[in-house]
Scaffold this active site. Structure first.
Site, short mmCIF file in Angstrom:
data_model
loop_
_atom_site.label_atom_id
_atom_site.label_comp_id
_atom_site.label_asym_id
_atom_site.label_seq_id
_atom_site.Cartn_x
_atom_site.Cartn_y
_atom_site.Cartn_z
N HIS A 140 -0.53 -12.47 -6.86
CA HIS A 140 0.06 -11.57 -5.86
C HIS A 140 -0.20 -12.19 -4.49
CE1 HIS A 140 0.24 -7.87 -3.37
NE2 HIS A 140 0.86 -7.29 -4.37
N ASP A 170 -8.84 -10.70 -9.28
CA ASP A 170 -8.02 -9.61 -8.78
C ASP A 170 -7.73 -8.69 -9.97
OD1 ASP A 170 -5.92 -7.95 -8.14
OD2 ASP A 170 -4.58 -9.53 -7.43
N GLN A 215 -4.31 -4.86 -11.39
CA GLN A 215 -3.40 -4.47 -12.47
C GLN A 215 -4.12 -4.35 -13.82
OE1 GLN A 215 -0.30 -3.55 -12.07
NE2 GLN A 215 -0.13 -4.10 -9.91
N LYS A 228 -3.83 2.58 -7.78
CA LYS A 228 -3.20 2.17 -9.04
C LYS A 228 -3.98 2.70 -10.23
CE LYS A 228 -1.69 -2.24 -7.06
NZ LYS A 228 -0.28 -2.09 -6.70
N CYS A 242 5.83 -8.76 -4.36
CA CYS A 242 4.79 -9.49 -3.61
C CYS A 242 4.30 -10.70 -4.39
CB CYS A 242 3.63 -8.58 -3.24
SG CYS A 242 4.05 -7.40 -1.97
#
Lengths: 413, 154
Positions: free
Chosen positions: A123, A200, A203, A226, A364
């Site tokens: 991202h 990261d 997600q 999220k 993104c």
């Protein structure tokens, strides 16, 4: 074990609403997830009955708010199995978490000899901060490419990883492709080369439980919104010894133990990295979100999401002209696709008129789009509250969009 | 008619499927490149003037959504033979129409009125105006990149 999705949907009030006179089919979960009543109630309760600034207050409300705030930290610690609550730093979101590490790493010294290694599926928030860091320090940014299925090419990754690699920054799950990276293996390889690892996890945490102690990474970043929590709040997890080396990005109140007009001593972790009045309600809401998730059977939720992924993949890939972008062996319930002769934005608009909310664009992740030679994709991202009936509605809506844009049918909705 | 069928009218579908004045122009007097980073739409606009300074030929190339392609296609048909001042006036009328500044499409926009439905879709206004912003960049010799994200509100 199976889950009762209809009962779970009752926990999310917004799922009852209609859009353009149609029941909402919310498939934009990778961008942001909807909020359960537990989170809405926690926010309301915070502002309505127990609100005051946290820390150092001697009055009742401040003590209550502080207790809730720190309880949320313990809930997050438990949720991600961090070794200590000092390892949970509250930030605005994944982006701020990554920037905090990148900024601090630059402050502690990088040279032209050093390298940062990322992957081709990141991202923008896990690309741009490292580009800025490299511009500032002269370090080199390397990126490990992905294959046609949207998987990291492991041989290339290992080749790029070396004694110069100071830090590896990679996503746990790709937001644009759904690919799940073999992070444990990659962390071990990076550590063997003496490199730090930042993951990261934005997600990943909405889809499966993560275990910081088992994973062994140095930093892990994710966002509350999220994860069914409020916006504006997120977490930087860091191994204690690594967080202790980080220089605060911001100085101010709450992050000090002693201040004179000449110099200051910083507070202990986690407060040292949380300058200023924090997002109190956001933290409490995030705590409520993870506490809510802890009441559910994580494995059953994951099974349901995987069944949705499988169902949707099977149904979508037989639509003439439709191509799924991201066909990794290990995927989360995120499906990006392109349809011949139809732009993602038109698909998004037409689906919306039928109540189906998807995301259209580059997500993104422009380098991912460039890798596949496409300007944009349509993305359907399923949460555990989605149903197989909604997969059917998505499929139907795409068929209608094809009819409409081919000029064969007037819009009926 | 529903908002959706107002947006995707037959004329729009037709211009998307068979865009007019589409392709690369040899030896244009001016070119400009337009880009909408939100959706990846990209178009190049080519312009030729006649000796009196009127727009004699316009072409565009690139890729985009149905709204941006149809809008650019309709625009190229409509501005041919017009002076810079006339194009500017037309742009203002069109812009007002798609951003809801006027109740009824002004007569000046003619066939472009098929795009009036865009006003019901705020996220798509940039698609409809990309061609126009790029045309203006070409007209005024501002040959850099035009990005819809540099245009403030739309």
């Amino acid at each position: 074990m199976t889950i009762d999705v209809e009962r779970l949907r009752e926990d999310f009030p917004i799922l009852k609403r209609e859009v353009h006179g149609k029941p909402l089919v919310y498939l934009d979960n990778a961008a942001s997830a909807q909020k359960p009543r537990a989170v809405l109630d926690a926010l309301d309760h915070c502002y309505r009955t127990e609100y005051a600034n946290v820390h150092r207050g001697v009055h009742t409300l401040s003590e209550r708010a502080t207790a809730r705030y720190e309880q949320a930290r313990r809930s997050v610690q438990r949720f991600i199995n961090a070794a200590s609550q000092q390892e949970v730093i509250f930030v605005r979101g994944t982006t701020e978490a990554i920037n905090l590490v990148a900024r601090s790493l630059g402050d502690t010294g990088l040279s032209e000899w050093d390298e940062i290694l990322i992957t081709g599926m990141e991202h923008h928030s896990n690309i741009v901060p490292w580009q800025m860091l490299c511009e500032r320090t002269g370090a080199a940014l390397r990126h490990a490419p992905i294959n046609d299925r949207g998987e990291l090419i492991m041989e290339d990754f290992y080749q790029l990883l070396g004694p110069r690699t100071r830090l590896v920054a990679l996503t746990h799950v790709s937001n644009a492709l759904g690919t799940v990276n073999p992070v444990r293996e990659l962390v071990a390889a990076a550590h063997a080369q003496g490199a730090l690892v930042l993951i990261d996890g934005a997600q990943a945490v909405p889809h499966f439980r993560v275990d910081m102690q088992a994973l062994g990474c140095d930093f892990y970043a994710f966002s509350g919104h999220k994860l069914y929590g409020p916006t504006g709040i997120g977490v930087l997890y860091g191994r204690l010894e690594q967080l202790q080396r980080l220089r605060p990005m911001q100085g101010g109140g709450d992050m000090i133990s002693q201040v004179t007009l000449e110099r200051s001593e910083y507070a202990e972790l986690p407060h040292r990295l949380e300058a200023g009045t924090p997002h109190i309600a956001g933290v409490i809401g995030l705590g409520a979100a993870v506490e809510y998730l802890e009441t559910l059977d994580a494995a059953a939720l994951q099974d349901h999401e995987q069944a949705l992924l499988e169902d949707a993949t099977t149904r979508l890939q037989v639509i003439p002209g439709l191509r799924i972008i991201g066909t990794a062996q290990h995927k989360c319930s995120v499906i990006s696709f392109v349809v011949e002769g139809m732009h993602a934005h038109d698909i998004g608009t037409i689906l919306d008129s039928g109540g189906v909310a998807v995301r259209a664009g580059h997500h993104c992740s422009m380098p991912v789009m460039q890798r596949f030679g496409i300007p944009a994709t349509t993305r359907a991202a399923f949460a555990f509250y989605n149903t197989h009936a909604e997969v059917e509605q998505l499929v139907q809506a795409i068929g209608q969009a094809q009819q409409l844009l081919s000029g064969k049918q007037q819009a009926v909705s | 008619m529903s908002a959706l069928s107002q947006l995707y009218q037959d004329v729009v579908i037709d211009h998307n499927r068979s865009p007019r004045n589409f392709g690369r122009m040899q030896e244009p007097d001016r070119t400009a490149e337009g880009y909408n980073p939100l959706c990846g739409d990209q178009l190049i606009l080519y312009l030729r003037f006649d000796p009196e300074g009127y727009v004699s030929e316009v072409m565009f190339d690139g890729s985009g959504c149905a709204i941006s392609v149809a809008s650019a296609s309709l625009m190229t048909e409509y501005v041919k033979g017009k002076s810079v001042a006339e194009v500017e006036h037309l742009f203002k009328c069109f812009h007002g129409m798609v951003t809801n500044a006027v109740d009824e499409p002004p007569a000046t926009v003619g066939k472009l009125a098929v795009l009036a439905g865009v006003r019901e879709f705020p996220s798509r206004v940039k698609c409809a105006t990309l061609g126009w912003h790029t045309l203006r960049a070409a007209l005024y010799g501002d040959t850099g990149h035009v990005s819809t994200e540099d245009k403030g509100g739309e």
